[in-house]
Design an enzyme around this catalytic site. Structure first.
Site: not given
Length: 316
Positions: A181, A209, A232
């Site tokens: 991320t 998801r 993250t």
């Protein structure tokens, strides 16, 4: 694992970025990959710093920084996003303005070149906070945002990661335990904060998801009364902990420093079973990061030229 010490006098502006946390260790990193990651982090800091140095808003700065990371295939967001189990790319992003607590988010989008721009458009051009899937893709086209085909997002390395996961019959999480991320938090010259986060999720994700990144209060949050946070990590645990809002609440109501709040909440997340990290900045210009993994791609910059780019846990 601490961030650089805050200056005695608040800088005019600050920005902090991350490119993911996880099992990131020197002996597993090639010199070429390390150089590319550091270059990408520096480029993102350049983009955000340019906005802030010109007197621009924290909101514009975090979007600019995240756009750079979305376009960099070394990070798991936009181009270079990981693959779902079915071999597609599904992208999530969120952005939040600490001055107004306006927010926008998207989940499971497939064709917007820069998902963070779509999240901002949701915030500013729709009555909603979050759009998902086909509806978000339709809204993106209606708003005239730049679209891209699957070939833009896909990379050979990410495809190989999916194949490795399937071959090893591992089940739920990223086979390499690298949560790629990307995110940014900033404080501008007016004292306002903002946060932005973007991700491709985890390798082999199924059934639509969605992790913490696009969820306001979990992976992304900004409030001028407290701080701005981008996270993250293992999203399911960050959602259960409400990581980003929890950090801001500890700052606002318990009087914690940013570092104290971040460390406490990351420890609680680890106790649940979740690994990862956060970056934080506040209206005073204080900055912090905290992670419970071997490394986190991260960097910070402030007015006056101070800058840090780091990857490993033993870097300051």
């Amino acid at each position: 694992m601490s961030a650089p010490a805050a200056a005695q006098e608040s800088p005019r502006w600050t920005i902090v970025i991350h490119g993911g946390a996880g099992v990131i260790e020197r002996d597993k990193m090639t010199p070429e990959r390390e150089a590319a990651a550091r270059a990408g982090l520096n480029a993102a800091l350049d983009a955000g710093s340019k906005v802030l140095d010109a007197g621009g808003s924290a909101l514009d700065a975090v979007e600019a920084a995240v756009r750079v990371l979305e376009d960099d295939p070394n990070f798991n967001a936009g181009r270079g996003a990981v693959f779902t189990y079915e071999g597609t790319n599904e992208l999530d992003a969120a952005i939040m303005d600490g001055a107004t607590r306006a927010a926008g988010a998207v989940a499971g989008v497939t064709a917007t070149k820069n998902p963070i721009g779509l999240a901002r458009r949701v915030m500013e051009a729709s009555p909603h906070v979050m759009l998902a899937g086909k509806g978000a893709d339709t809204f993106s086209r209606e708003q005239g945002l730049e679209q891209a085909g699957p070939e833009w997002f896909a990379t050979d390395e990410r495809r190989q990661q999916l194949e490795k996961m399937k071959a090893q019959k591992t089940s739920w999480f990223d086979v390499d335990m690298k949560y790629g991320t990307v995110g940014a938090v900033a404080r501008d010259a007016q004292g306002h904060v903002a946060a932005a986060t973007s991700t491709g999720g985890v390798t082999g994700k199924r059934w639509g998801r969605v992790g913490d990144s696009p969820l306001i209060g979990a992976g992304t949050y900004a409030d001028d009364r407290a701080c701005a946070v981008s996270a993250t990590g293992a999203g399911e645990f960050f959602i259960r902990e409400g990581v980003a809002h929890e950090i801001c609440a500890r700052v606002r109501f318990a009087g914690d420093t940013l570092k104290q709040a971040a460390d406490t909440v990351m420890a609680e997340t680890r106790a649940l079973g979740g690994t990862g990290g956060v970056i934080v900045t506040g209206p005073s210009g204080e900055i912090a990061w905290s992670f419970n993994t071997p490394g986190m791609y991260r960097g910070s910059a402030a007015a006056g030229g101070e800058r840090t780019v780091a990857i490993y846990g033993d870097e300051r």
